[in-house]
Design an enzyme around this catalytic site. Structure first.
Site, short mmCIF file in Angstrom:
data_model
loop_
_atom_site.label_atom_id
_atom_site.label_comp_id
_atom_site.label_asym_id
_atom_site.label_seq_id
_atom_site.Cartn_x
_atom_site.Cartn_y
_atom_site.Cartn_z
N LYS A 71 39.21 34.87 39.02
CA LYS A 71 38.58 36.16 39.31
C LYS A 71 37.43 35.98 40.31
O LYS A 71 36.64 35.03 40.18
CB LYS A 71 38.06 36.77 38.01
CG LYS A 71 37.44 38.15 38.13
CD LYS A 71 37.00 38.66 36.75
CE LYS A 71 36.43 40.07 36.81
NZ LYS A 71 36.02 40.56 35.47
N SER A 85 37.97 44.96 34.48
CA SER A 85 37.65 44.55 35.83
C SER A 85 38.44 43.36 36.33
O SER A 85 38.48 43.10 37.53
CB SER A 85 36.16 44.22 35.89
OG SER A 85 35.86 43.10 35.07
N SER A 99 37.18 43.89 29.93
CA SER A 99 37.76 43.49 31.22
C SER A 99 38.77 42.37 31.21
O SER A 99 39.35 42.06 32.24
CB SER A 99 36.63 43.11 32.17
OG SER A 99 35.90 44.25 32.55
#
Lengths: 428, 432
Positions: free
Chosen positions: A78, A147, A171
């Site tokens: 990420k 996210s 997330s």
């Protein structure tokens, strides 16, 4: 024969270790898939040569008898996690082209265990709510969740077997559920966050996204610099508490129905099912999560808020940072103390059950890319610091994935893996 | 116009004079820079200082016309914090040339309140044991303490009125006490940690150095981004627990005497002082702190171990926390975490019975020699208990080295602790 990029992480590691498969071939298959499926927009940085060079180096180590725990397994990272050799942009124009001086601890630990950092996956702005470009691989008109949008979408779409995400609200678990993959948020404090963009020091948790429960132990082992847990396949049927949570009314009928049906199936398979609910004083626990979230994010993002105000999305400023700045210290302290009492309460609940069964999200991935969905079924557990695993459990009325979430007691992550592995084949 | 050189003035006074137009930020900064130019060759408190850049920042502040609770006040930041416009070295040669694209909240928030970032101060390697070059302001053959060595020395030596440090074991309170300044470590997590290089995540605490309790409270408000309210004198003399801790035998006679003497002064001023020790759940809290920190070391330092192991000090590597941490497993970590939670709950109940705990901030005065920054034995326990700590200068040794006392409050009772600190400061000052 399964295409290499469709192998789940544990299967891939087994074949990489035995020499049946090279990391280069696996990485190339993943890269080809990513290229073919560019429309998913899972990656913010993907340099084939860079990934292949790492894979070839891994193959050299494997041939020399030093494969490490991950034997060259490609992993998506990420883009709020620092990488020495790839830009790290935090989903924000403020950090366009940003090149960190060092890897985050988790990235270095993956590399030391023989992992290949395939590329950087799309995050919402600062792992908050302003969405990135990623679409749901099952239907591009729907959000992949966030996210950790790119990590969940890439794993679900067979572009990479495993990826790192982070969770401050929902997330990791939510996008995993929306994309139909396995997501894991560990007990708070176990995985190092050094080098990960800090949002909320009392909430941020690094997690793993993959396709099978058996994929979790090797990646977790790498992140802890420890031997991987061996899943106990002979474990007795667990005691499971259905936990509807105070957010239950916000769950779609399909999700409510899924939880009931799952409980029935697990009961038939021998699990002892009970109903568990929070003590009344924790009915508004989500409000306390929100206060901690807003208060800490508003201060940890001080640099962006103060120095690059106009480049912070308006939604982040107006709904999190500005209200967080205005929240009184006493309200924050009250929320932290309530959170601690809540954790003790949850510890007690686990005296009676081995795991809780609860929705991974309100339902299927919502239509549209403007919002990454509602984290309320996750924020509770992020605040509770408990380990959580979401498992794919069929589809909803729109044909999109639904997930069920298993929650274990703090610091019993290995036992939760055993329960998740027991549950996995018994779902839809 | 003040008849004292600006670099000697407290932050509260500087803000008042600057806001009143009687002093400019540039003037203050020049005064601090002059002091630094004179003293830095011996003190070596700074890891980075760019004279022209800081003067430019001061002039911009003067010209901006914007006010702020720290308007025009220079402050120093330990080089364990990221700064976007200055190099950030974490006390390690591995990070030579590192220029983060991010600025720690401990830098941005004071700046947003009008403060001028003077520069980066010396830290031990990654805020651990391996010392930097800083010497003690009163005697260059003695350590200033660590790991926030440069911030403590610079504030004590009137180079800058405010400094930021971090404490994982004893890295704010100990150097502040050694150098004779006011050190404040708040309850865990109250000062935002973004941009602080991680040592041990669940222990690392941002703290402050200043020369008075009033300045500490002002700086704390800026660092928490909350409205500033000056500390208030308690209405009646406080009730203290005199706590010797399980480590009392490690304190020097001088430190013990300084504490007893401070206690009698406070008692003479009306304070009630009772002997009280930590509850049994806290008996091994220092070991828990050490285990926890050591467990994380090989994990958090994975990036350095992966690429630059040869550039890590032996104090951290083979003789230090990384070697110890490699022998620890997840069960040790979990056990430490669980026991720390139990200890915190018990300590909270205990501390609630007093206005503050009175104890020593360090085993004694700053030890001779620059190879070690001294022992954190009287700090690690409070850090792990997440309790706010305030050290105030109290006495001096025969050689003229400062001896402090330490006040500890119940967790989240930070505002109250600063009020009590103001009272104690006044009594100790009056007695002197």
């Amino acid at each position: 024969m399964t295409a290499a990029n469709e192998l789940n992480a544990a299967a891939a590691i087994a074949r990489l270790g035995s020499g049946d498969l090279t990391a280069e071939v696996l990485t190339r298959a993943c890269l080809d898939r990513a290229e073919e499926r560019k429309a998913v927009k899972a990656w913010v940085w993907l340099d084939p040569e860079q990934a292949l060079a790492q894979a070839r180096a891994a193959d050299t180590r494997t041939r020399a008898g030093r494969p490490g725990l991950l034997a060259g397994l490609p992993i998506g990272v990420k883009d709020i996690i620092d990488t020495l050799d790839m830009p790290t942009e935090h989903g924000s124009p403020i950090y366009r082209g940003n090149r960190p001086f060092a890897d985050a601890a988790c990235v270095a630990l993956l590399r030391m265990a023989g992992g290949t950092v395939m590329g950087k996956t799309v995050t919402t702005e600062f792992a908050n709510r302003f969405p990135g470009a990623t679409v749901n691989p099952h239907n591009p008109a729907h959000t992949p969740g966030g996210s950790s949008s790119g990590s969940a979408a890439a794993v679900a779409d067979f572009q990479v077997p495993a990826a790192l995400g982070t969770q401050t609200g929902g997330s990791v678990i939510r996008p995993s559920a929306f994309c139909g993959v396995v997501g894991y948020k560990p007990s708070f404090g176990e995985f190092s966050r050094s080098g990960i963009k800090l949002q909320c020091h009392n909430l941020d948790t690094l997690g793993i996204i993959c396709r099978r429960v058996e994929d979790l132990p090797p990646v977790r082992g790498a992140l802890l610099a420890a031997l991987p847990h061996r899943i106990d396949r002979d474990a007795a049927a667990p005691r499971i508490g259905i936990c509807r949570t105070p957010a239950w009314d916000g769950a779609e009928p399909a999700m409510q129905d899924l939880i009931e049906r799952t409980a029935d199936r697990l009961a038939k398979a021998g699990a002892k099912i009970t109903e568990m609910s929070f003590a009344p004083e924790f009915t508004n626990i989500l409000e306390h999560h929100r206060r901690i979230f807003d208060y800490e994010a508003a201060r940890n993002y001080a640099y962006e808020y103060e120095r690059h105000h106009e480049q912070v999305s308006q939604v982040l400023r107006d709904t999190v940072l500005t209200p967080g700045r205005e929240l009184p210290l006493a309200a924050y302290i009250d929320a932290m103390e309530t959170a601690e009492a809540f954790r003790r309460h949850i510890d007690e609940i686990f005296g009676e059950v081995d795991a809780l069964l609860t929705p991974s999200a309100a339902g299927e991935a919502p239509e549209g890319l403007g919002s990454t969905g509602d984290p309320r079924f996750n924020s509770i557990w992020t605040l509770a610091w408990t380990p959580c695993v979401t498992l794919p459990a069929g589809t909803g009325p729109k044909g999109l994935p639904l997930g069920v979430q298993l929650v274990g007691p703090r610091f019993r992550d290995e036992a939760l893996f055993d329960i998740a592995a027991w549950t996995e084949p018994r779902l839809v | 116009m003040p008849n004292v050189e600006p670099h000697r003035l407290p932050a509260t006074t500087l803000v008042r004079l600057i806001e009143a137009g009687e002093l400019t930020a540039e003037w203050v900064v020049r005064s601090c820079l002059d002091r630094i130019a004179e003293r830095e060759p011996v003190l070596r408190a700074w890891a980075h200082l760019d004279r022209e850049a800081v003067l430019a920042e001061a002039r911009a502040s003067d010209e901006s016309g914007q006010s702020g609770i720290l308007k025009g006040v220079p402050f120093a930041v330990k080089d364990i914090f990221d700064s976007a416009d200055m190099p950030t070295g974490y006390g390690s040669p591995i990070y030579t040339g590192c220029r983060p694209s991010f600025e720690a909240s401990a830098v941005s928030l004071p700046r947003a309140a009008g403060a001028i970032l003077m520069g980066k101060t010396v830290t031990t390697e990654f805020a651990n044991r391996h010392p930097g070059p800083t010497s003690h302001p009163k005697n260059p053959f003695h350590t200033p303490g660590g790991s926030s060595s440069g911030s403590a020395a610079a504030v004590a030596d009137f180079m800058v009125p405010l400094g930021i440090g971090t404490q994982t074991g004893g890295s704010v309170i100990r150097p502040a006490a050694y150098c004779g300044v006011v050190g404040f470590k708040p309850s865990f997590g109250l000062f935002p940690p973004a941009g602080m290089h991680v040592n041990t995540e669940s222990l690392d605490t941002v703290g402050t150095m200043a020369r008075s309790v009033a300045d500490t409270a002002l700086f704390a408000a800026a660092l928490m981004a909350i409205p500033y309210e000056p500390p208030a004198m308690p209405e009646r003399p406080p009730r203290f627990a005199l706590c010797r801790t399980p480590h009392w035998h490690e304190a020097t006679d001088e430190a013990k005497a300084a504490l007893e003497q401070a206690a009698s002064r406070l008692a003479a001023a009306g304070a009630r002082i009772v002997d009280s020790e930590l509850p049994p759940e806290c008996a091994d809290i220092s070991e828990i702190q050490a285990t926890h920190s050591a467990y994380e070391a090989p994990r958090v330092h994975a990036p350095e171990l992966h690429r630059h192991a040869a550039l890590l000090s032996q104090d951290l590597l083979d003789d230090g926390k990384i070697a110890t941490g490699r022998k620890l497993g997840l069960d040790d970590f979990r056990e430490a975490w669980r026991r720390a939670e139990r200890a915190r709950a018990a300590a909270r109940e205990w501390a609630g019975g007093f206005d503050a705990i009175l104890t020593v901030p360090a085993p004694g005065a700053a030890p001779r020699g620059l190879d070690s920054t001294g022992s954190a034995i009287f700090n690690g326990l409070w850090t792990a208990l997440y309790m706010p700590c305030l050290t105030l200068p109290a006495e001096e040794t025969a050689e003229g080295l400062p001896l402090g006392i330490q006040l500890v409050g119940a967790r989240h009772g930070d505002t109250r602790l600063l009020d009590i600190g103001l009272w104690v400061e006044r009594q100790l000052g009056a007695a002197q």
